[in-house]
Design an enzyme around this catalytic site. Sequence first.
Site, PDB file in Angstrom:
ATOM      1  N   PHE A   1      -0.476 -11.232 -48.739  1.00 51.09           N
ATOM      2  CA  PHE A   1      -0.657  -9.769 -48.798  1.00 51.09           C
ATOM      3  C   PHE A   1      -2.092  -9.371 -49.097  1.00 51.09           C
ATOM      4  O   PHE A   1      -2.347  -8.260 -49.546  1.00 51.09           O
ATOM      5  CB  PHE A   1       0.299  -9.138 -49.829  1.00 51.09           C
ATOM      6  CG  PHE A   1       1.728  -9.598 -49.690  1.00 51.09           C
ATOM      7  CD1 PHE A   1       2.465  -9.241 -48.576  1.00 51.09           C
ATOM      8  CD2 PHE A   1       2.310 -10.407 -50.653  1.00 51.09           C
ATOM      9  CE1 PHE A   1       3.768  -9.683 -48.421  1.00 51.09           C
ATOM     10  CE2 PHE A   1       3.618 -10.850 -50.501  1.00 51.09           C
ATOM     11  CZ  PHE A   1       4.353 -10.484 -49.383  1.00 51.09           C
TER      12      PHE A   1
ATOM     13  N   LYS B   1      10.860  -9.287 -32.766  1.00 46.22           N
ATOM     14  CA  LYS B   1      11.581  -9.756 -33.949  1.00 46.22           C
ATOM     15  C   LYS B   1      10.615  -9.889 -35.136  1.00 46.22           C
ATOM     16  O   LYS B   1      10.939  -9.542 -36.273  1.00 46.22           O
ATOM     17  CB  LYS B   1      12.218 -11.106 -33.632  1.00 46.22           C
ATOM     18  CG  LYS B   1      13.378 -11.477 -34.489  1.00 46.22           C
ATOM     19  CD  LYS B   1      14.122 -12.627 -33.838  1.00 46.22           C
ATOM     20  CE  LYS B   1      15.260 -13.107 -34.696  1.00 46.22           C
ATOM     21  NZ  LYS B   1      15.998 -14.186 -34.016  1.00 46.22           N
TER      22      LYS B   1
ATOM     23  N   LYS C   1      -2.760  -2.702 -31.359  1.00 53.80           N
ATOM     24  CA  LYS C   1      -3.616  -2.020 -32.334  1.00 53.80           C
ATOM     25  C   LYS C   1      -3.526  -2.643 -33.728  1.00 53.80           C
ATOM     26  O   LYS C   1      -4.364  -2.377 -34.577  1.00 53.80           O
ATOM     27  CB  LYS C   1      -3.213  -0.542 -32.439  1.00 53.80           C
ATOM     28  CG  LYS C   1      -3.438   0.245 -31.152  1.00 53.80           C
ATOM     29  CD  LYS C   1      -3.651   1.725 -31.396  1.00 53.80           C
ATOM     30  CE  LYS C   1      -2.380   2.474 -31.626  1.00 53.80           C
ATOM     31  NZ  LYS C   1      -2.616   3.951 -31.725  1.00 53.80           N
TER      32      LYS C   1
ATOM     33  N   GLY D   1       0.584  -4.896 -39.256  1.00 51.29           N
ATOM     34  CA  GLY D   1       1.005  -5.353 -40.574  1.00 51.29           C
ATOM     35  C   GLY D   1       0.726  -4.408 -41.728  1.00 51.29           C
ATOM     36  O   GLY D   1       1.440  -4.428 -42.730  1.00 51.29           O
ATOM     37  N   GLU D   2      -0.296  -3.584 -41.617  1.00 43.55           N
ATOM     38  CA  GLU D   2      -0.641  -2.695 -42.736  1.00 43.55           C
ATOM     39  C   GLU D   2       0.044  -1.333 -42.599  1.00 43.55           C
ATOM     40  O   GLU D   2       0.561  -0.796 -43.577  1.00 43.55           O
ATOM     41  CB  GLU D   2      -2.154  -2.455 -42.815  1.00 43.55           C
ATOM     42  CG  GLU D   2      -3.029  -3.631 -42.489  1.00 43.55           C
ATOM     43  CD  GLU D   2      -3.200  -4.615 -43.617  1.00 43.55           C
ATOM     44  OE1 GLU D   2      -3.043  -4.233 -44.780  1.00 43.55           O
ATOM     45  OE2 GLU D   2      -3.486  -5.783 -43.309  1.00 43.55           O
TER      46      GLU D   2
END
Length: 727
Positions: free
Chosen positions: A231, A622, A690, A693-694
Amino acid sequence: MSRQAVGAPLSRVDGRLKVTGRAMYAADHPTDGVVHAAVVGSTVARGRITGIDARAALALSGVLKVISHRNAPRLAYRPNPSSNNPEGGERLHVFQDDKVLFHGQPVAVVVATTPEAAQHGASLVEVRYDAEKPSTDLTGTPAHAPVTYARGDADQAMRSAAVRLEMTYRTTRNHHNALEPHATIARWDGDRLTVWDKTQWVVGTQKELAAVFGIEPDAVRVISPCVGGAFGSGLRAWPHVTIAALAARELARPVKLVLTRKQLYSGTGYRPAYEYHLRLGSDRRGRLIAMVHDIKAETSSYEDFEEGVLAAGQMLYSMPHVRQAYRTVPLDVNTPLYMRGPGHATAAFAIESALDELAHELDIDPIELRRRNEPSEDESDGTPFSTRRLRECYTLGAREFGWDRRAPEPRSTRDGDWLIGMGMAAGVHTTRRNPAQARVLLDARGSALVEAATSDMGPGTCTAMTQVAADALGLTVRAVDFRLGDSTMPPTPAHGGSQTMASVGSAVQDGCDQLRRQAIELAVADERSPLHGADAGDVAVTDGRLHVKDDPARGETYQQLLARNNRTRLETLGSFTPEEPRFSMYAYGATFAEVAVDHRLGLVRVRRMLGVYDVGRIISPKLADSQALGGMVGGIGTALLEHTVTDHRDGRIVNANLADYLVPVNADVPDLRAIYLDGEDREASPIGVKGLGEVVHIGVAPAIANAVFHATGRRIRRLPITAEALL
Ligand code: MOS
C-alpha cells in the site's frame, strides 16, 4: 480464433503458488550460513544517546555482535535523486551519530545465530539517553514555509460570495499494515551486495543502497519476486535495509532482518495526519466561486515529506478563484510516506465532505451540485482532459445504487434502532506514467518469457502483464511466463502511484509487438515458409501460429519458423517513454455508500457500497475487482477504524499492533460492487489504461462520512468516525 486475453476474467497466474505457500516472500529465501538481526529501537523520541551497554546481550549464547553508532563504520550516504527520498532534508543516517530523532529509531542491532537469540539480545541492550521533550502533535506547532497555488483572487471573492462555508477537517495518521512485515536478507560477495527485500521498487532500493554505501548500482542486486501487500510502505528503502547490509558486511555473513509488527510503525512510513481548513464560497444555485485551502500535515524533523494533496482542489470542480497553502510541520517522528491514494484521499475527504455540506445548505441534491460545477477543461492550466467521464459515473452510479430512493432530509430513514443514510463522493487520481522497459524472449518451443524489474504488491502484475503479452504475441496465456522483481531485469518505475499498468504494460506491449513483427518479417522473407511473399501487414498470429488474416490455412507456427531458421530464440527489448503531456490526465470515480448508525450506541455499519470508475481500459476485470473492492475495504478502514495513536508526552505510538490498530475484518465489510466505464484513454498510455489502484480508495471515506451525515444529521469532520464522536 483464440479468445482475447485482455479483458478476460483471468484468475491470477500465480494464484496456486500463493495459496499453496510456495511463493517466496522476502524473509523466505534460503541463504547458506545466514545469521539473524534484531533492531534495538530508541525509547525516547528526542535527545542524545549517552551510553550503550551491550555486555549482557553479548554474553548470551548465539549472539555474535552488537552494532551501534559506537562501533559502526561511517557510511557514504551520497545524495540519491532517483528515489522516493523527499527533496527537502536528509534521510536518517543509521548508527552514524548519537542523535535520537523519533521514538523507535534504530540505535543498535544485535546479530545472532538464531532469530530468538537476536531478539533476546536486543531486549538486553541497555541504552541511556539524555532525553528532551518531543514535539509530536500537529496541532499548534510551527510549520515549514507553504507550498502555494492561486488563481483569481479567492479571498476577495469569498467576501462577496452569497453562500460561505468554513470548516476544518482532520485526519489521523494511518499505517499501511500489510500482512507481510518488512524484511531484508543481505549478502556480500566481495564488493558485490545481493539483497532479498520487501520492496515496491527493486531499482529504487538498488540505487539507494548504492548511494548509502558509496558503491556503483551495478554492484547491488535487489531481488523481490513477491510482496505480501504494501500500500506504499515499500516505495522507499527504509533504515532497516541499510542495517541488514551493514551487519552483513561487518560479520562477513549473510544477515536476515525481519521487523517486528511493532517496529513496522516506526521503521517504515505512514499516511501523515492532516488538518485541512477549507473555506468555500458559492452562489445561491450552488455554482462554486472560490475555495481557500489551508492545509497542514505532519513530517519528520529531518525530511520534508510532501505529497499531491493540492491537485484535486485545482481541477476537480469549476471555479474562478482558488488559493491553496500546504504546510508541513516538522515533528519528532519518523518520515511519512505515500499510502494508497496519497494526498488525493485526504483532499477528497475535505473537498467531498464540503460539497456535501454545501448541498445540504442549499438543499440541492449532492450529485446535482457536482454536475453544476463540472469543468470543461483543467482549470489549473487550461489543458483539455484526455478523458473525463465523471458525469457518466454519477448517472450510472445513481441508477445502480438506487439514489432516487434517498429521502433528501437527513435523519429521515430508520430501520429499528438504526438510522439509515446514503452518501456519495467523487474521487480523482493523477494518471502517472514513467519510462519503463521489458525484455521479451520467444523460445524454440514457441513459449515466451517476458521480464521487467517491476513488483507485484498484490494487484496481480504477473497476470495482467501476461494478458497483454499473450495478445500481442498471439499466444495463449499458458504459453507466456512473466517474471518480475529483480534489479537485473529491464528497469521500471516504482510500483506505485497506479502507474505500473500504464508504464510497464505499455513497454510489454511494445516489446511483444516488436517480436511478433520480427517473426512475421522472418517468415515472409523465408522462401521455405508458407507465408513467403505475403504482405507482413496481412499476417496475424493466433495461438502461436502465424497465418494470413484472410487465409488462415496458409501459415506456420513460431516453433516451425524458428526450427527451420536454426534460431533458438527471438528476443526484443520493449520500451515506453511518456511524451510531454498535452492533456490533463486523471482517473475518476464516484463512490456510493449506505450506512446504518445505531442512534443509541453511535455504531456505524456500512451496509453496501458501489464504485463507478472512469479509469480507461480494463486489462484484467477480475483483478480490477480485486483492486476496487480492496480499495473500498481500505476506505472503510480510513473512514471508521484506522488511527495510529501517539502519546504526545513521550512520542510513543501506543497502538503499534494489530489488536489495537483497527483494520476492517470480514464482519465490517458488506456487499461491495465495482463498475468500470467501457472505453480506453490512448493519450494516457498506448494500451489505453489510466491507472486504477488508487482512485478506487479515494472517494470512500467521504462517501461514508456523507452517508453518516445523511443518516444522523451529524457532520463528523474528523477521521476515523468513531462511536464516541457520534454520541
Ligand atoms: Mo501506492 S501509495 O503508490 O503504493
